[in-house]
Design a protein around this motif. Structure first.
Motif, PDB file in Angstrom:
ATOM      1  N   ALA A  58       8.786  -4.134  -1.844  1.00  0.00           N
ATOM      2  CA  ALA A  58       7.879  -5.274  -1.710  1.00  0.00           C
ATOM      3  C   ALA A  58       6.413  -4.844  -1.738  1.00  0.00           C
ATOM      4  CB  ALA A  58       8.170  -6.026  -0.416  1.00  0.00           C
ATOM      5  N   GLY A  59       6.170  -3.525  -1.773  1.00  0.00           N
ATOM      6  CA  GLY A  59       4.793  -3.034  -1.807  1.00  0.00           C
ATOM      7  C   GLY A  59       4.100  -3.074  -0.461  1.00  0.00           C
ATOM      8  N   LEU A  60       4.873  -3.050   0.597  1.00  0.00           N
ATOM      9  CA  LEU A  60       4.298  -3.165   1.941  1.00  0.00           C
ATOM     10  C   LEU A  60       4.483  -1.904   2.778  1.00  0.00           C
ATOM     11  CD1 LEU A  60       5.524  -6.782   2.729  1.00  0.00           C
ATOM     12  CD2 LEU A  60       3.247  -6.093   1.966  1.00  0.00           C
ATOM     13  N   ALA A  61       4.819  -0.798   2.162  1.00  0.00           N
ATOM     14  CA  ALA A  61       5.097   0.442   2.903  1.00  0.00           C
ATOM     15  C   ALA A  61       3.933   0.843   3.793  1.00  0.00           C
ATOM     16  CB  ALA A  61       5.463   1.561   1.943  1.00  0.00           C
ATOM     17  N   GLN A  62       2.705   0.589   3.360  1.00  0.00           N
ATOM     18  CA  GLN A  62       1.544   0.989   4.159  1.00  0.00           C
ATOM     19  C   GLN A  62       1.464   0.246   5.486  1.00  0.00           C
ATOM     20  OE1 GLN A  62       1.412  -0.744   1.280  1.00  0.00           O
ATOM     21  NE2 GLN A  62      -0.372  -2.051   1.162  1.00  0.00           N
ATOM     22  N   TYR A  63       2.245  -0.853   5.633  1.00  0.00           N
ATOM     23  CA  TYR A  63       2.219  -1.636   6.861  1.00  0.00           C
ATOM     24  C   TYR A  63       3.450  -1.407   7.730  1.00  0.00           C
ATOM     25  CZ  TYR A  63      -1.228  -4.041   4.005  1.00  0.00           C
ATOM     26  OH  TYR A  63      -2.282  -4.341   3.196  1.00  0.00           O
ATOM     27  N   ALA A  64       4.355  -0.547   7.325  1.00  0.00           N
ATOM     28  CA  ALA A  64       5.619  -0.339   8.050  1.00  0.00           C
ATOM     29  C   ALA A  64       5.399   0.063   9.505  1.00  0.00           C
ATOM     30  CB  ALA A  64       6.470   0.703   7.328  1.00  0.00           C
ATOM     31  N   SER A  65       4.363   0.801   9.779  1.00  0.00           N
ATOM     32  CA  SER A  65       4.113   1.261  11.152  1.00  0.00           C
ATOM     33  C   SER A  65       3.717   0.114  12.081  1.00  0.00           C
ATOM     34  CB  SER A  65       3.025   2.325  11.166  1.00  0.00           C
ATOM     35  OG  SER A  65       1.787   1.758  10.760  1.00  0.00           O
ATOM     36  N   LEU A  66       3.389  -1.053  11.547  1.00  0.00           N
ATOM     37  CA  LEU A  66       2.988  -2.178  12.376  1.00  0.00           C
ATOM     38  C   LEU A  66       4.179  -2.857  13.045  1.00  0.00           C
ATOM     39  CD1 LEU A  66       0.292  -3.768  10.052  1.00  0.00           C
ATOM     40  CD2 LEU A  66      -0.049  -2.227  11.985  1.00  0.00           C
ATOM     41  N   PHE A  67       5.368  -2.510  12.595  1.00  0.00           N
ATOM     42  CA  PHE A  67       6.567  -3.100  13.171  1.00  0.00           C
ATOM     43  C   PHE A  67       7.096  -2.213  14.236  1.00  0.00           C
ATOM     44  CE2 PHE A  67       6.370  -4.652   8.803  1.00  0.00           C
ATOM     45  CZ  PHE A  67       6.298  -5.999   9.043  1.00  0.00           C
TER      46      PHE A  67
END
Length: 106
Positions: free
Chosen positions: A97-106
């Protein structure tokens, strides 16, 4: 009474009209994510909040860190309940989905 996610959605500025195609595509993607995760009966109770959060992100003209931070609390209970294999699947979905850079926010 408004749910936390409903309150978060109210904070999102109305985006330009979202195309019917984009809405349909996001619904298909959400169904695929659910199928790929192979949720247990115990995990299913967390899915509606996750699906709602994904719909919120799909309606935004741009997904950025702030948007992900707003929906992350709705997704956290399901993510915390995933086994190791499901977590790998979820990370693959996040990357696609192109959201790997935000994975740490979960």
């Amino acid at each position: 009474m408004a749910t936390p996610l409903a309150a978060q959605e109210a904070d999102v500025a109305p985006a330009a009209k979202v195309s019917v195609w984009r809405v349909a595509a996001s619904e298909v993607a959400i169904a695929r994510y659910r199928a790929a995760l192979k949720l247990t009966a115990a995990q299913e109770k967390y899915w509606p909040a996750v699906a709602s959060a994904l719909r919120t992100l799909a309606r935004l003209p741009k997904v950025d860190e702030d948007a992900v931070r707003r929906v992350a609390p709705s997704m956290s209970p399901l993510l915390a309940s995933l086994d190791d294999h499901q977590k790998q699947v979820a990370m693959g979905l996040v990357q696609k989905a192109g959201l790997a850079q935000y994975a740490s926010l979960f």
